[in-house]
Design a protein around this motif. Sequence first.
Motif, mmCIF file in Angstrom:
data_model
loop_
_atom_site.group_PDB
_atom_site.id
_atom_site.type_symbol
_atom_site.label_atom_id
_atom_site.label_comp_id
_atom_site.label_asym_id
_atom_site.label_seq_id
_atom_site.Cartn_x
_atom_site.Cartn_y
_atom_site.Cartn_z
ATOM 1 N N GLU A 1 25.861 52.421 56.509
ATOM 2 C CA GLU A 1 26.193 53.519 57.424
ATOM 3 C C GLU A 1 26.837 54.700 56.705
ATOM 4 O OE1 GLU A 1 28.678 51.805 60.383
ATOM 5 O OE2 GLU A 1 27.096 50.480 61.115
ATOM 6 N N GLU A 2 27.753 54.427 55.783
ATOM 7 C CA GLU A 2 28.547 55.486 55.159
ATOM 8 C C GLU A 2 27.931 56.077 53.897
ATOM 9 O OE1 GLU A 2 31.282 56.864 56.456
ATOM 10 O OE2 GLU A 2 30.995 55.560 58.192
ATOM 11 N N TYR A 3 27.061 55.354 53.238
ATOM 12 C CA TYR A 3 26.479 55.883 52.015
ATOM 13 C C TYR A 3 24.970 56.084 52.146
ATOM 14 C CZ TYR A 3 24.933 56.470 47.235
ATOM 15 O OH TYR A 3 24.333 56.962 46.109
ATOM 16 N N VAL A 4 24.263 55.013 52.391
ATOM 17 C CA VAL A 4 22.799 55.067 52.393
ATOM 18 C C VAL A 4 22.292 56.015 53.468
ATOM 19 C CG1 VAL A 4 20.694 53.713 52.673
ATOM 20 C CG2 VAL A 4 22.622 52.767 51.409
ATOM 21 N N ASP A 5 22.776 55.872 54.694
ATOM 22 C CA ASP A 5 22.304 56.690 55.812
ATOM 23 C C ASP A 5 22.620 58.172 55.606
ATOM 24 O OD1 ASP A 5 21.074 57.179 58.252
ATOM 25 O OD2 ASP A 5 22.939 56.953 59.372
ATOM 26 N N LEU A 6 23.753 58.470 54.972
ATOM 27 C CA LEU A 6 24.168 59.858 54.798
ATOM 28 C C LEU A 6 23.577 60.531 53.561
ATOM 29 C CD1 LEU A 6 27.939 59.496 55.701
ATOM 30 C CD2 LEU A 6 26.081 60.297 57.173
ATOM 31 N N LYS A 7 23.315 59.763 52.507
ATOM 32 C CA LYS A 7 22.945 60.379 51.233
ATOM 33 C C LYS A 7 21.493 60.203 50.829
ATOM 34 C CE LYS A 7 27.603 60.000 49.606
ATOM 35 N NZ LYS A 7 28.375 60.682 48.684
ATOM 36 N N LEU A 8 20.763 59.311 51.505
ATOM 37 C CA LEU A 8 19.385 59.065 51.098
ATOM 38 C C LEU A 8 18.411 59.521 52.171
ATOM 39 C CD1 LEU A 8 19.812 55.511 49.564
ATOM 40 C CD2 LEU A 8 19.882 57.700 48.390
ATOM 41 N N GLU A 9 17.186 59.724 51.770
ATOM 42 C CA GLU A 9 16.136 60.143 52.693
ATOM 43 C C GLU A 9 15.809 59.005 53.665
ATOM 44 O OE1 GLU A 9 14.682 63.182 52.852
ATOM 45 O OE2 GLU A 9 16.073 63.830 51.301
ATOM 46 N N PRO A 10 15.339 59.345 54.869
ATOM 47 C CA PRO A 10 15.036 58.314 55.873
ATOM 48 C C PRO A 10 14.071 57.233 55.378
ATOM 49 C CG PRO A 10 14.996 60.475 56.875
ATOM 50 C CD PRO A 10 15.164 60.687 55.400
ATOM 51 N N ASN A 11 13.045 57.614 54.619
ATOM 52 C CA ASN A 11 12.103 56.628 54.121
ATOM 53 C C ASN A 11 12.784 55.652 53.162
ATOM 54 O OD1 ASN A 11 9.511 55.491 54.070
ATOM 55 N ND2 ASN A 11 9.052 56.549 52.137
ATOM 56 N N THR A 12 13.657 56.160 52.319
ATOM 57 C CA THR A 12 14.398 55.309 51.405
ATOM 58 C C THR A 12 15.301 54.358 52.172
ATOM 59 O OG1 THR A 12 14.371 57.088 49.762
ATOM 60 C CG2 THR A 12 15.952 55.295 49.411
ATOM 61 N N TYR A 13 15.955 54.878 53.201
ATOM 62 C CA TYR A 13 16.821 54.057 54.045
ATOM 63 C C TYR A 13 16.011 52.945 54.698
ATOM 64 C CZ TYR A 13 19.948 52.830 57.908
ATOM 65 O OH TYR A 13 20.726 52.151 58.803
ATOM 66 N N TYR A 14 14.836 53.274 55.199
ATOM 67 C CA TYR A 14 13.982 52.290 55.875
ATOM 68 C C TYR A 14 13.544 51.203 54.903
ATOM 69 C CZ TYR A 14 9.979 50.206 58.198
ATOM 70 O OH TYR A 14 9.089 49.316 58.728
ATOM 71 N N ASN A 15 13.171 51.606 53.699
ATOM 72 C CA ASN A 15 12.701 50.634 52.702
ATOM 73 C C ASN A 15 13.823 49.747 52.251
ATOM 74 O OD1 ASN A 15 10.027 51.457 52.720
ATOM 75 N ND2 ASN A 15 10.380 53.015 51.173
#
Length: 72
Positions: free
Chosen positions: A58-72
């Motif tokens: 929630e605090e790092y991945v969701d805020l700093k990475l692109e949605p596709n990266t988050y999904y993968n």
Amino acid sequence: MGIVDGKRIRPEYSATAEGAHTKAEAILRRKILEYENAGTVFKPQEITLQDFLSFWMEEYVDLKLEPNTYYN
């Protein structure tokens, strides 16, 4: 560094912060670390791995990475 009132001024070194060469740099590095770690310090017995990974998502991945990266 220079001469003030006829005396040579030398840089002051401090071993208080890793990699710092002067007292001012050591203080600045310490303050930056405090700022970066504010609110994200956990004691090992107070948080589970699942809680930590949820927090990280929630605090790092969701805020700093692109949605596709988050999904993968």
